[in-house]
Each structure stands twice: as structure tokens, then as C-alpha cells.
Enzyme design. Sequence first.
Site, PDB file in Angstrom:
ATOM      1  N   THR A 197       0.822  -1.218   0.000  1.00 52.67           N
ATOM      2  CA  THR A 197       0.000   0.000   0.000  1.00 52.67           C
ATOM      3  C   THR A 197       0.853   1.265   0.000  1.00 52.67           C
ATOM      4  O   THR A 197       0.710   2.114   0.886  1.00 52.67           O
ATOM      5  CB  THR A 197      -0.939   0.011   1.222  1.00 52.67           C
ATOM      6  OG1 THR A 197      -0.134  -0.064   2.425  1.00 52.67           O
ATOM      7  CG2 THR A 197      -1.915  -1.148   1.195  1.00 52.67           C
ATOM      8  N   LEU A 204      -0.555   4.834   0.906  1.00 53.09           N
ATOM      9  CA  LEU A 204      -1.878   4.627   1.496  1.00 53.09           C
ATOM     10  C   LEU A 204      -1.721   3.888   2.817  1.00 53.09           C
ATOM     11  O   LEU A 204      -0.880   2.993   2.935  1.00 53.09           O
ATOM     12  CB  LEU A 204      -2.769   3.792   0.571  1.00 53.09           C
ATOM     13  CG  LEU A 204      -3.126   4.387  -0.787  1.00 53.09           C
ATOM     14  CD1 LEU A 204      -3.813   3.327  -1.649  1.00 53.09           C
ATOM     15  CD2 LEU A 204      -4.033   5.603  -0.620  1.00 53.09           C
ATOM     16  N   ASP A 229      18.562  -2.935  20.251  1.00 57.61           N
ATOM     17  CA  ASP A 229      17.684  -2.480  19.177  1.00 57.61           C
ATOM     18  C   ASP A 229      16.396  -3.259  19.199  1.00 57.61           C
ATOM     19  O   ASP A 229      16.367  -4.424  18.788  1.00 57.61           O
ATOM     20  CB  ASP A 229      18.400  -2.674  17.837  1.00 57.61           C
ATOM     21  CG  ASP A 229      17.589  -2.189  16.654  1.00 57.61           C
ATOM     22  OD1 ASP A 229      16.579  -1.495  16.860  1.00 57.61           O
ATOM     23  OD2 ASP A 229      17.978  -2.506  15.509  1.00 57.61           O
ATOM     24  N   GLU A 269       8.829  -1.949  12.630  1.00 58.42           N
ATOM     25  CA  GLU A 269       9.885  -1.093  12.079  1.00 58.42           C
ATOM     26  C   GLU A 269      10.949  -1.898  11.367  1.00 58.42           C
ATOM     27  O   GLU A 269      11.470  -1.475  10.321  1.00 58.42           O
ATOM     28  CB  GLU A 269      10.521  -0.273  13.212  1.00 58.42           C
ATOM     29  CG  GLU A 269      11.543   0.762  12.748  1.00 58.42           C
ATOM     30  CD  GLU A 269      12.985   0.259  12.717  1.00 58.42           C
ATOM     31  OE1 GLU A 269      13.867   1.059  12.345  1.00 58.42           O
ATOM     32  OE2 GLU A 269      13.231  -0.923  13.056  1.00 58.42           O
ATOM     33  N   GLU A 270      11.288  -3.051  11.924  1.00 54.51           N
ATOM     34  CA  GLU A 270      12.397  -3.819  11.369  1.00 54.51           C
ATOM     35  C   GLU A 270      12.132  -4.298   9.947  1.00 54.51           C
ATOM     36  O   GLU A 270      13.062  -4.583   9.197  1.00 54.51           O
ATOM     37  CB  GLU A 270      12.723  -5.011  12.273  1.00 54.51           C
ATOM     38  CG  GLU A 270      13.237  -4.646  13.658  1.00 54.51           C
ATOM     39  CD  GLU A 270      14.614  -3.989  13.652  1.00 54.51           C
ATOM     40  OE1 GLU A 270      15.136  -3.711  12.553  1.00 54.51           O
ATOM     41  OE2 GLU A 270      15.160  -3.757  14.739  1.00 54.51           O
ATOM     42  N   GLU A 314       2.964   4.003   7.934  1.00 53.91           N
ATOM     43  CA  GLU A 314       1.507   3.899   7.781  1.00 53.91           C
ATOM     44  C   GLU A 314       0.803   5.018   8.534  1.00 53.91           C
ATOM     45  O   GLU A 314      -0.199   5.559   8.070  1.00 53.91           O
ATOM     46  CB  GLU A 314       1.019   2.532   8.269  1.00 53.91           C
ATOM     47  CG  GLU A 314       1.605   1.353   7.513  1.00 53.91           C
ATOM     48  CD  GLU A 314       1.553   1.540   6.007  1.00 53.91           C
ATOM     49  OE1 GLU A 314       0.441   1.685   5.463  1.00 53.91           O
ATOM     50  OE2 GLU A 314       2.621   1.549   5.376  1.00 53.91           O
ATOM     51  N   GLU A 364       1.100   8.215   6.585  1.00 57.76           N
ATOM     52  CA  GLU A 364       0.217   8.161   5.415  1.00 57.76           C
ATOM     53  C   GLU A 364      -1.231   8.434   5.816  1.00 57.76           C
ATOM     54  O   GLU A 364      -1.957   9.158   5.124  1.00 57.76           O
ATOM     55  CB  GLU A 364       0.316   6.788   4.747  1.00 57.76           C
ATOM     56  CG  GLU A 364       1.637   6.543   4.037  1.00 57.76           C
ATOM     57  CD  GLU A 364       1.809   5.111   3.589  1.00 57.76           C
ATOM     58  OE1 GLU A 364       2.631   4.876   2.701  1.00 57.76           O
ATOM     59  OE2 GLU A 364       1.129   4.212   4.143  1.00 57.76           O
ATOM     60  N   ASP A 396      15.630   5.429  18.940  1.00 57.99           N
ATOM     61  CA  ASP A 396      15.515   4.019  18.559  1.00 57.99           C
ATOM     62  C   ASP A 396      16.446   3.214  19.458  1.00 57.99           C
ATOM     63  O   ASP A 396      16.050   2.743  20.515  1.00 57.99           O
ATOM     64  CB  ASP A 396      15.868   3.898  17.077  1.00 57.99           C
ATOM     65  CG  ASP A 396      15.742   2.486  16.525  1.00 57.99           C
ATOM     66  OD1 ASP A 396      15.806   1.525  17.307  1.00 57.99           O
ATOM     67  OD2 ASP A 396      15.597   2.336  15.301  1.00 57.99           O
ATOM     68  N   HIS A 430      21.130  -7.084  15.476  1.00 56.79           N
ATOM     69  CA  HIS A 430      20.178  -7.947  14.764  1.00 56.79           C
ATOM     70  C   HIS A 430      20.511  -9.433  14.877  1.00 56.79           C
ATOM     71  O   HIS A 430      20.115 -10.224  14.021  1.00 56.79           O
ATOM     72  CB  HIS A 430      20.070  -7.549  13.284  1.00 56.79           C
ATOM     73  CG  HIS A 430      19.287  -6.293  13.054  1.00 56.79           C
ATOM     74  ND1 HIS A 430      18.933  -5.845  11.795  1.00 56.79           N
ATOM     75  CD2 HIS A 430      18.785  -5.374  13.914  1.00 56.79           C
ATOM     76  CE1 HIS A 430      18.262  -4.715  11.887  1.00 56.79           C
ATOM     77  NE2 HIS A 430      18.163  -4.407  13.176  1.00 56.79           N
TER      78      HIS A 430
END
Length: 745
Positions: free
Chosen positions: A263, A266, A383, A421-422, A430, A433, A450, A550
Site C-alpha cells: 500500500t 496509502l 535495538d 519497524e524492522e 503507515e 500516510e 531508537d 540484529h
Amino acid sequence: MHWAKILGVGIGAAALLGLGIILGHFAIPKATEPLASSVSDSQDLDLAILDSVMGQLDASRIRENLRELSKEPHVATSARDEALVQLLLGRWKDSASGLDTAKTYEYTVLLSFPSTEQPNSVEVVGPNGTVFHSFQPFEKNLTGEQAEPNVLQPYAAYAPPGTPKGPLVYANRGSEDDFKKLEAEGINLKGTIALTRYGSVGRGAKAINAARHGVVGVLVYTDPGDINDGKSLPNETFPNSWGLPPSGVERGSYYEYFGDPLTPYLPAHPVSFRLDPHNISGFPPIPTQPIGFEDAKNLLCNLNGTSAPDSWQGALGCEYKLGPGFEPNGNFPAGSEVKVSVYNRLELRNSSNVLGIIQGAVEPDRYVIYGNHRDSWVHGAVDPSSGTAVLLEISRVLGTLLKKGTWRPRRSIIFASWGAEEFGLIGSTEFTEEFLSKLQERTVTYINVDISVFSNATLRAQGTPPVQSVIFSATKEISAPGSSGLSIYDNWIRYTNRSSPVYGLVPSMGTLGAGSDYASFIHFLGITSMDLAYTYDRSKTSARIYPTYHTAFDTFDYVEKFLDPGFSSHQAVARTAGSVLLRLSDSLFLPLNVSDYSETLQSFLQAAQENLGALLESHNISLGPLVTAVEKFKAAAAALNQHILTLQKSSPDPLQVRMVNDQLMLLERAFLNPRAFPEERYYSHVLWAPNTASVATFPGLANAYARAQEINSGAEAWAEVERQLSIAVMALEGAAATLQPVTDL
């Protein structure tokens, strides 16, 4: 990353109507009691309140927050992620320290996960299919946490499924130039598997570049020379030091854009139009899998072919060669190839953002937003949970003052916990938007924390130029961790500094790319933004980020033993971010210095003149209009600053204050041009769009100039240079007009 609704207030309806203020759509309930006994239109920052907040921010509470947040893996949309949603709601609804309101906002988004039934694999296979070596599907269990049932197998999110097989080549960082270098060496890349290392270009770009040259599969690893200062032995790495263990694998999203892939532009609601999954751009086109450097060593140290260039060498204890294929006297028989089996799958999942809101007493329709994402790849102690732990402590202290009735901010404060987020900054994108117009009209600044602590040496601040002054002011008043007796500001300047033509020696601030949730705020909405953290001494390590980034080794014990024993750096970030937050929410005049943009613009102009000017001149393109526009901006910024100083010495009318603050707030929007970079999704900011050229100037101009310099470029390429020059000039003139007296047209 997500936000919500805001309603009206009950403190003097006449004053609110006089200012035309309603808070609107972010879930602040109607007040049933007076907001604060001392509220007035001239309410300014209360230094006693600021001191009280600084004193109450507690390192031990931050520590306990982190222990709770990181005790289990919490990848986006998992059961633990949703449990943390409830934890945040509970904290923000607490009767003793809660906020005015707290609410979740949900989006249905496309995520990518490894198959639980058929794990991804990497194998060295012989011509007859015999498997000579299988790589570790999971990281080694060094502390017990790596074997927990909810630890996701290392994978490249959004990489397509497939089982390609081919001779191995080493492609350094996987840049376009790296693959061209291999071809220049006479290596036929068609049908090969490329081994690449993290760094230089984005994760997804490695696979995109590889596929362009006929590569059928990509492996990515973290070289100990890039992350561990060359250390690679088990006794040199975690759990014996902060270094990445040999089996450690960096997970990550390989999607090239941000936001929900289905999207774009949107919000991902059930009723929104969605792309056909086959038409999504930005996914890796070929199977891709990350591996640990222990497994990478087995490949690299057995490769055949010519030696790789010196700049391609690493720290695995052998000479890196280019391939293709393995050397005849190595560990693998002649003709052996590498098979990459990827079984990732795409799934629609519901991801939640959580918003906690404190309603402003005087200007409830002006928002200062403080955000941090909640999801992690595994335990995520650094993180993002180091940032979430700080966010919860700041909101606890402010919520306690609020419940006691001793304080309420001038402007509304929105705390945001972003989801997913990752996978590509999905929650925050979103949200922007969905509430684009409202946020552009009303948001003063976005503060992002963060990762709050990469390590414990010094502050690291990134942001657009107007936030420099408020960060400097805050850090001059806060003691740095340790026994140096220095302020955070004075400690910061010891580690990283620059010479300013206006201020002399000052700490260096970084700019904002697209690495965290500030991206859609600055690049898409043009909202003044910043990112705050504590980091390491770069003179003592060349690590591109903290080593267990990560991986399954990013745990609470890792933070407590190696990054911030005592949690004093977490407390320092809480105090810095809390002070900046209060200064922005409570100051009568917004503490944003628009003249600090003048330095940036002058630097951009000078770089353009010195590096582009001569060739532009030969194509009859003049930088004269740009010179004029920069001077016009500088004059307008200086005049507005002088006007503010004059007002501060008087008793300004509330509407005068409001008008000036709106000029400060809206400056960043003036640099937006949604049509400037049609090839760059979400990037509209003329000054901070990606600059792929080597000249630190206006990015559109620099990129167009670099393309026009290429062999066989024609009139069309130079016409684009002229267009980008005009875009920069008009943005600067529009920004100058924003800063001029509101009656001047």
C-alpha cells in the site's frame, strides 16, 4: 510506529476558540477538570519542573524496563510483541503515572518470515549432489537465550523462495561497481552464487545488483574486520567481549523502500487498495540468505581464482580470492558448487502502534512527538528495547507530574511505540500516510530514540539544522556519565566536533537518512526531526555498529556487561531527550534556530560552486540564481531571529507568538517538492533526499550532474541538471518567503 486521535480541552473555551484550537483526531478525551491552576497564554518553560524531571529519571528503573522488554524475542506481530502492546497500554493508563489517554492503532501489512517447517539452508554440494558441508541453520547457543523456542532462524526478510545452485564468486560489498569489477576480471557471473559482506550498499541492493549481472543467489555475512576490529576467535568475542561471535548472523529487511509493500502512499487498512504482490518493486529478485563469518570463512578460504583487491580483503585469516569455484586442493572436491535454499513466505499480519498522549494546556493542536519502535528481530535489548526503556521512564516521570496536577505542557506531547519497524519502518510510515494533512499542519517536531545506547562514550545526535540549538542547550545543563565532571555537551565536543563560522568549535551533528522511524516524518512530511543516542569512541573501534546488531546475542546481559554497566548512559539519554522534549513542548517561543540552516545552505552552495561550477558554465547553466536564493534565505532567517528577540523583550500578544512559532514549525515543509525525485519513493525534501554522488551539495543537483557527466549523456541529461537547479532555487525562495513577515507576499 503509529498515532491516534486527539479531542478538545476544557480550559477556557474562549481562549481556545480565539486561537482556533482543537486537538482533533488523536484520542485525547474531553477534560472534566481544570488542566492546571497556573496555565496562561504566556506559559513558558518552568526551569523548576525541568530540574525536577531531570532528577527523577532513574537509571535503575530504566534497567528494569529493559530486563522486562528484552526477556523474550518479540519479532513484529508475535505473541510477545502483542504482550508488549498491553504493557505499554498498562503503563500509560496507570492511575499514578499514566497519561491523558492511550490507544492502539492497527494496520494489516505484508511481512516476510522463514518457514518453520522447512528451514533455509546453505550447502556445498558435489557434481553428483553429495553434500560436503551444511551451514548452521541457527546461531550457537552460548548463553541459553539463543535456543529459546521463539528465536527466528536468520533470514533475509522479503527475499524470494528458491533453491539456486552454482559456482561461488566473492563480490565484496555487492555494489554495482563490485560486480563490474568481477566482469572486468573476465569472470562470467551468469549462474553463480555471490558471497557478499555487509556495508557500503543496502541489504536489498546487493541482490538487485547481483541479479542484474546474472547471479542466481546471494549470501551476505558480517566480516570481523568490519565489526570486531579483526577479532574472530571464540575467546575474543561474546560472551567474553562485546564482539560478534563467529556464528552470529545479522538479520534484516531486504526491502528497498519503507512502509507496507502492498500500500505505498496509502495506510494499510482493510479497505485500502493493494498492489498485486507480483507488481511490488523493491524486493530482492533472487534468493538471498545471511550467514555467520564462521561459515563464510569455509567458503572464502577455499575459493579459487585470482586474489581480490586489497580493499576487498577482510579479517578471516586467509587471502580472499574472487572465484569462481573452489581451489583444487582445498576442503571441497573439484566442481563443487554452493546451493542456497530459501523457503521464506509472505504473510498478511496485523501490526499495532501504541500512542500515549498528554494534552497541551495552551496549544493542544501543536504536537511534539517522541517515538521509538517496539519490535525486534530476536531479544532486541539494544535495538530497540534500550530506546523503549528510556521512553517508558520519561513518560512515567511526566505522567506522575501530570497526575499530581503540578504540570501540564503548553503543547501536546505524543509518545509513540511503532510496530514492524524492522521490516521497513512500517508502523510509522503507515501512520504518516493516514494522518498526513493533520501531522503536517500541527506537528512541531519529531524526536526519535531508537537505539538509545550503542555504547557509553558520548552523545550522538542527528537532525535537521534547526534542532541543533535546543540539543546544545539541553546538553550543556546535564552532567555526562562518569567522573569527568563535564557536561554532556563538553564531553561530546571532545569526541566529535566541527568548526562553525558562527559559533566556533561545536559538537558535530549528523544528518538523517532513512535508518529509523524519523524517515517518513522528515522526507515525506517535512517535519523537523532528530535522533538521539549514546555511542562509542570511534577512535577506539572501526565497528560500523554495535557488534551483535540484529543477532540472537543482543540480550540484556550483553547490555549490562559490555555496553552500559550501571545504565548511566541510558539515564543520560533519558535526560537529554527529556530536556529537549520539555523545551519543545513548554517554551513560549519554539527553541528552533532557523539561521542554523544558513550554514548548511552556504556549505551546499560552496560545494556546488567549487565542484560543479566550471562544467555547468560550459553548458550555459549558471549558479547565479542559487547564490541569490541562498542570500535571500540567510537574510530572512536573520530578520526572523531578530524579530523573535524583540518580542522576547516585550509582552507579546499570544497571536504574535503563535504566528512566529508557525513560521518556525513550517519552515521544513517549505523544502518539500513531491515531484522533485519521482524515482525516489517518499523522498520529497529537496535538501535531504539521497545523494548518490560524491559532492556534498543539493542532492538533486548533485545526482543529475553526476548522471550528465556519464559517457554519451546528451541534452536531456543536462536539461535535468537545469530542472534540479530550478527546484533547489524555488525551494530556497519558498523557505525564505515562509520566514518573512506574514503580511509580505
